[in-house]
Design a protein around this motif. Structure first.
Motif, PDB file in Angstrom:
ATOM      1  N   ASP A 132       8.265   5.830  14.435  1.00 38.92           N
ATOM      2  CA  ASP A 132       6.947   5.183  14.412  1.00 38.92           C
ATOM      3  C   ASP A 132       6.732   4.577  13.030  1.00 38.92           C
ATOM      4  O   ASP A 132       6.125   5.185  12.148  1.00 38.92           O
ATOM      5  CB  ASP A 132       5.861   6.210  14.745  1.00 38.92           C
ATOM      6  CG  ASP A 132       4.476   5.584  14.836  1.00 38.92           C
ATOM      7  OD1 ASP A 132       4.373   4.341  14.676  1.00 38.92           O
ATOM      8  OD2 ASP A 132       3.501   6.327  15.046  1.00 38.92           O
ATOM      9  N   VAL A 133       7.239   3.376  12.855  1.00 39.92           N
ATOM     10  CA  VAL A 133       7.215   2.715  11.549  1.00 39.92           C
ATOM     11  C   VAL A 133       5.791   2.535  11.041  1.00 39.92           C
ATOM     12  O   VAL A 133       5.499   2.741   9.853  1.00 39.92           O
ATOM     13  CB  VAL A 133       7.933   1.355  11.616  1.00 39.92           C
ATOM     14  CG1 VAL A 133       7.789   0.601  10.295  1.00 39.92           C
ATOM     15  CG2 VAL A 133       9.398   1.544  11.958  1.00 39.92           C
ATOM     16  N   LEU A 134       4.882   2.171  11.934  1.00 39.87           N
ATOM     17  CA  LEU A 134       3.512   1.869  11.516  1.00 39.87           C
ATOM     18  C   LEU A 134       2.740   3.101  11.062  1.00 39.87           C
ATOM     19  O   LEU A 134       1.670   2.978  10.459  1.00 39.87           O
ATOM     20  CB  LEU A 134       2.770   1.168  12.655  1.00 39.87           C
ATOM     21  CG  LEU A 134       3.265  -0.253  12.956  1.00 39.87           C
ATOM     22  CD1 LEU A 134       2.644  -0.778  14.236  1.00 39.87           C
ATOM     23  CD2 LEU A 134       2.941  -1.186  11.794  1.00 39.87           C
ATOM     24  N   SER A 135       3.262   4.278  11.345  1.00 38.35           N
ATOM     25  CA  SER A 135       2.617   5.511  10.872  1.00 38.35           C
ATOM     26  C   SER A 135       3.280   6.055   9.613  1.00 38.35           C
ATOM     27  O   SER A 135       2.837   7.066   9.064  1.00 38.35           O
ATOM     28  CB  SER A 135       2.655   6.586  11.975  1.00 38.35           C
ATOM     29  OG  SER A 135       1.870   6.190  13.079  1.00 38.35           O
ATOM     30  N   MET A 136       4.338   5.407   9.158  1.00 33.55           N
ATOM     31  CA  MET A 136       5.033   5.859   7.964  1.00 33.55           C
ATOM     32  C   MET A 136       4.269   5.441   6.708  1.00 33.55           C
ATOM     33  O   MET A 136       3.568   4.418   6.708  1.00 33.55           O
ATOM     34  CB  MET A 136       6.451   5.272   7.912  1.00 33.55           C
ATOM     35  CG  MET A 136       7.373   5.762   9.005  1.00 33.55           C
ATOM     36  SD  MET A 136       8.955   4.873   9.030  1.00 33.55           S
ATOM     37  CE  MET A 136       9.562   5.226   7.388  1.00 33.55           C
ATOM     38  N   GLN A 137       4.399   6.219   5.665  1.00 31.45           N
ATOM     39  CA  GLN A 137       3.799   5.860   4.386  1.00 31.45           C
ATOM     40  C   GLN A 137       4.748   4.929   3.644  1.00 31.45           C
ATOM     41  O   GLN A 137       5.940   5.197   3.526  1.00 31.45           O
ATOM     42  CB  GLN A 137       3.534   7.106   3.537  1.00 31.45           C
ATOM     43  CG  GLN A 137       2.819   6.814   2.231  1.00 31.45           C
ATOM     44  CD  GLN A 137       2.468   8.094   1.473  1.00 31.45           C
ATOM     45  OE1 GLN A 137       2.736   9.199   1.940  1.00 31.45           O
ATOM     46  NE2 GLN A 137       1.882   7.940   0.302  1.00 31.45           N
ATOM     47  N   ARG A 138       4.206   3.827   3.155  1.00 28.76           N
ATOM     48  CA  ARG A 138       5.033   2.869   2.433  1.00 28.76           C
ATOM     49  C   ARG A 138       5.568   3.507   1.151  1.00 28.76           C
ATOM     50  O   ARG A 138       4.824   4.140   0.400  1.00 28.76           O
ATOM     51  CB  ARG A 138       4.237   1.627   2.103  1.00 28.76           C
ATOM     52  CG  ARG A 138       5.057   0.516   1.433  1.00 28.76           C
ATOM     53  CD  ARG A 138       4.171  -0.668   1.083  1.00 28.76           C
ATOM     54  NE  ARG A 138       3.535  -1.216   2.270  1.00 28.76           N
ATOM     55  CZ  ARG A 138       2.462  -1.985   2.256  1.00 28.76           C
ATOM     56  NH1 ARG A 138       1.884  -2.294   1.097  1.00 28.76           N
ATOM     57  NH2 ARG A 138       1.931  -2.434   3.375  1.00 28.76           N
ATOM     58  N   PRO A 139       6.856   3.338   0.875  1.00 29.41           N
ATOM     59  CA  PRO A 139       7.427   3.910  -0.355  1.00 29.41           C
ATOM     60  C   PRO A 139       6.792   3.315  -1.611  1.00 29.41           C
ATOM     61  O   PRO A 139       6.278   2.193  -1.597  1.00 29.41           O
ATOM     62  CB  PRO A 139       8.913   3.525  -0.261  1.00 29.41           C
ATOM     63  CG  PRO A 139       9.157   3.243   1.186  1.00 29.41           C
ATOM     64  CD  PRO A 139       7.882   2.687   1.716  1.00 29.41           C
ATOM     65  N   LYS A 140       6.844   4.057  -2.691  1.00 29.63           N
ATOM     66  CA  LYS A 140       6.360   3.568  -3.988  1.00 29.63           C
ATOM     67  C   LYS A 140       7.520   2.863  -4.685  1.00 29.63           C
ATOM     68  O   LYS A 140       8.368   3.497  -5.312  1.00 29.63           O
ATOM     69  CB  LYS A 140       5.842   4.735  -4.841  1.00 29.63           C
ATOM     70  CG  LYS A 140       4.596   5.398  -4.257  1.00 29.63           C
ATOM     71  CD  LYS A 140       4.099   6.517  -5.163  1.00 29.63           C
ATOM     72  CE  LYS A 140       2.839   7.153  -4.587  1.00 29.63           C
ATOM     73  NZ  LYS A 140       2.337   8.265  -5.449  1.00 29.63           N
ATOM     74  N   TYR A 141       7.539   1.558  -4.544  1.00 31.11           N
ATOM     75  CA  TYR A 141       8.662   0.784  -5.050  1.00 31.11           C
ATOM     76  C   TYR A 141       8.680   0.749  -6.576  1.00 31.11           C
ATOM     77  O   TYR A 141       7.634   0.657  -7.226  1.00 31.11           O
ATOM     78  CB  TYR A 141       8.629  -0.636  -4.481  1.00 31.11           C
ATOM     79  CG  TYR A 141       8.782  -0.665  -2.973  1.00 31.11           C
ATOM     80  CD1 TYR A 141       9.933  -0.150  -2.372  1.00 31.11           C
ATOM     81  CD2 TYR A 141       7.782  -1.183  -2.146  1.00 31.11           C
ATOM     82  CE1 TYR A 141      10.076  -0.151  -0.995  1.00 31.11           C
ATOM     83  CE2 TYR A 141       7.925  -1.197  -0.765  1.00 31.11           C
ATOM     84  CZ  TYR A 141       9.077  -0.683  -0.197  1.00 31.11           C
ATOM     85  OH  TYR A 141       9.219  -0.682   1.171  1.00 31.11           O
ATOM     86  N   LEU A 142       9.874   0.822  -7.103  1.00 37.15           N
ATOM     87  CA  LEU A 142      10.060   0.838  -8.548  1.00 37.15           C
ATOM     88  C   LEU A 142       9.803  -0.546  -9.125  1.00 37.15           C
ATOM     89  O   LEU A 142      10.407  -1.536  -8.686  1.00 37.15           O
ATOM     90  CB  LEU A 142      11.486   1.295  -8.884  1.00 37.15           C
ATOM     91  CG  LEU A 142      11.831   2.715  -8.396  1.00 37.15           C
ATOM     92  CD1 LEU A 142      13.326   2.964  -8.480  1.00 37.15           C
ATOM     93  CD2 LEU A 142      11.058   3.741  -9.214  1.00 37.15           C
ATOM     94  N   PRO A 143       8.913  -0.673 -10.101  1.00 41.88           N
ATOM     95  CA  PRO A 143       8.481  -1.994 -10.602  1.00 41.88           C
ATOM     96  C   PRO A 143       9.569  -2.762 -11.343  1.00 41.88           C
ATOM     97  O   PRO A 143       9.494  -3.982 -11.449  1.00 41.88           O
ATOM     98  CB  PRO A 143       7.317  -1.652 -11.537  1.00 41.88           C
ATOM     99  CG  PRO A 143       7.554  -0.240 -11.944  1.00 41.88           C
ATOM    100  CD  PRO A 143       8.198   0.432 -10.770  1.00 41.88           C
TER     101      PRO A 143
END
Length: 479
Positions: A132-143
């Motif tokens: 369930d992709v839409l329920s996943m938390q978006r990763p904290k991408y490295l800036p």
């Protein structure tokens, strides 16, 4: 002494006569061998012709076999009964809600039409089987990473995981493999561990357990998908450079994916729990799921005259069929049947309801729905900004590969390559050359071409309007 000489002469004559007999035997044997070979070749050709004749049907035999007719006007008896049953169900729903036919025509996609489609589309789906992709938390991408990467912790260890920076989303048989093979030569682009370093089909098929003609395989998890980019992630993490505006070391490398089904195959929409009790027209689909995880993605899209694309697709898919029997005639009959099936579907479903119908995708002889580009592109443009897409025609790409590859590198903000490096990329062999197959199959029938041109005309016109460019009418391209 004389007697011995006479005996020797007789022995010599007998030997010579025997030699001649043996020589004659060898000569006759050679003639028999040649005759045998000729007979074998004749029998082989005869059997081969026989097999071809057994696999090639007359025009009427094919139509009878498919239960379709030349003008698409007459429905097969079985399909007619199915349509009538569905229409009766629709009438029951309409009457219970006090809706007249003229009201449906007046309001188009009214609530009652949607209610009818919802009732028809209800399925017992175990949503827990799918990511369930839409329920996943978006990763904290490295800036300080150009590519969308983040730190992934497992127990006491931490490593970097990555998702694609860009997607070459399609379209099938429009030159995606050729383009991918060239752009991956750029030192800042890393391939993935999918098919050909390019494809996973996770967004369109694998996460739902789908494939070309099946829908019951074990679904790929998100971890399965991520692992395809682990080697690239390791490389991205290890390569650094100093970049103005970044305190930490900057990681300039990127990875991507090139699954050509991602653009158009939304048939897994009803396997997403957010779409329960919805119809295809209102459903969330691949663009929504992809935007949820990587909203800054870039997309490359190659489009080709849909009529030409269709014939190429037909020949390509033959590679995956157990019985090989392609011909211009059989393609013609497949097109007729496919249009008939599509029109039948639209009698009981909406346009998107048919385009996003997995069962129809599996049953239809040729994939006519792929070429209806504008329907899918509008879905993408509802979620992503247009400037996230680099779109060009296959016909133009084929004539000027160098400038189009350079446009891709500029679009992805990559380092400019030297003339020598570009020449090496441009001069590499074309991928998926179908010239031999086309030569043996023969050209598309003009009648078939006209049917497909008529089918796609309104979609092409809408596409040209959407992109504000009449070249997508494909009027000036040579056949």
């Amino acid at each position: 002494m004389k007697r011995h000489n006479i005996q020797a002469i007789l022995t010599y004559r007998e030997g010579l006569q025997c030699f001649k007999k043996n020589d004659m035997f060898r000569f006759r044997l050679k003639r028999l061998s040649i005759a045998g070979i000729i007979i074998f070749i004749v029998v082989l050709i005869y059997n081969s012709n026989n097999r071809v004749q057994q696999q090639t049907y007359t025009h009427r035999e094919v139509l009878d076999k498919m239960n379709v007719y030349d003008e698409f006007g007459e429905l097969s008896e079985k399909r007619q009964k199915l349509i009538e049953e569905q229409l009766k169900q629709n009438n029951v729903i309409k009457q219970s809600n006090g809706v007249e036919d003229d009201q449906l025509e007046q309001h188009g996609e009214s609530d009652i039409v949607r209610k009818m489609d919802v009732l028809k589309n209800k399925r017992n789906i175990d949503y827990s089987r799918y990511t369930d992709v839409l329920s996943m938390q978006r990763p904290k991408y490295l800036p300080n990473y150009k590519n969308p990467c983040w730190e992934w912790t497992e127990g006491n260890s931490t490593r970097v995981r990555c998702l694609p920076y860009f997607h070459l989303v399609g379209v099938d048989k429009c030159g995606t493999t050729d383009l991918w093979g060239r752009i991956r030569q750029h030192p800042q682009i890393l391939p993935n561990a999918g098919i050909g370093g390019k494809e996973t089909h996770w967004w369109s098929w694998r996460r739902f357990g789908f494939d070309i003609w099946v829908e019951d395989r074990t679904p790929w998890t998100f971890e399965n998908y991520l692992s395809v980019f682990d080697a690239a992630a390791s490389k991205i993490e290890s390569v650094v450079e100093k970049m103005e505006g970044y305190e930490d070391d900057y990681h300039p490398l990127i990875t991507g994916e090139g699954s050509p089904t991602v653009f158009w195959d939304f048939t897994g929409w009803d396997h997403m729990p957010q779409n329960k009790d919805k119809i295809a027209d209102d459903a969330l689909s691949t663009p929504d799921a992809l935007h949820h995880l990587t909203p800054s993605s870039y997309f490359l899209l190659l489009l080709r005259n849909p009529t030409e694309r269709m014939y190429s697709d037909y020949m390509f898919l033959d590679l995956f069929r157990p019985v090989h029997n392609i011909s211009a005639e059989n393609f013609h009959h497949g097109v007729i049947k496919s249009i008939k099936m599509f029109e039948d579907c639209k009698k009981i479903k909406t346009l998107k309801g048919c385009l996003y119908d997995k069962q129809l995708h599996m049953d239809i002889p040729v994939r006519i729905f792929v070429g209806m580009y504008v329907v899918y592109l509008k879905e993408w443009f509802e979620v992503f900004e247009k400037d996230r897409f680099l779109i060009f025609k296959n016909e133009e790409y084929s004539k000027d590969i160098k400038s189009h590859v350079q446009k891709v590198f500029q679009f992805l903000d990559l380092n400019t390559l030297s003339d020598e490096e570009m020449e090496k990329i441009v001069n590499q062999k074309r991928a998926f050359d179908q010239s031999k197959t086309k030569k043996s199959t023969g050209p598309m029938w003009q009648e078939t071409r006209q049917i497909l041109d008529d089918l796609y005309r309104s979609y092409n016109e809408e596409l040209a309007e959407l992109l504000a460019d009449n070249k997508y009418l494909w009027k000036d391209d040579s056949k």
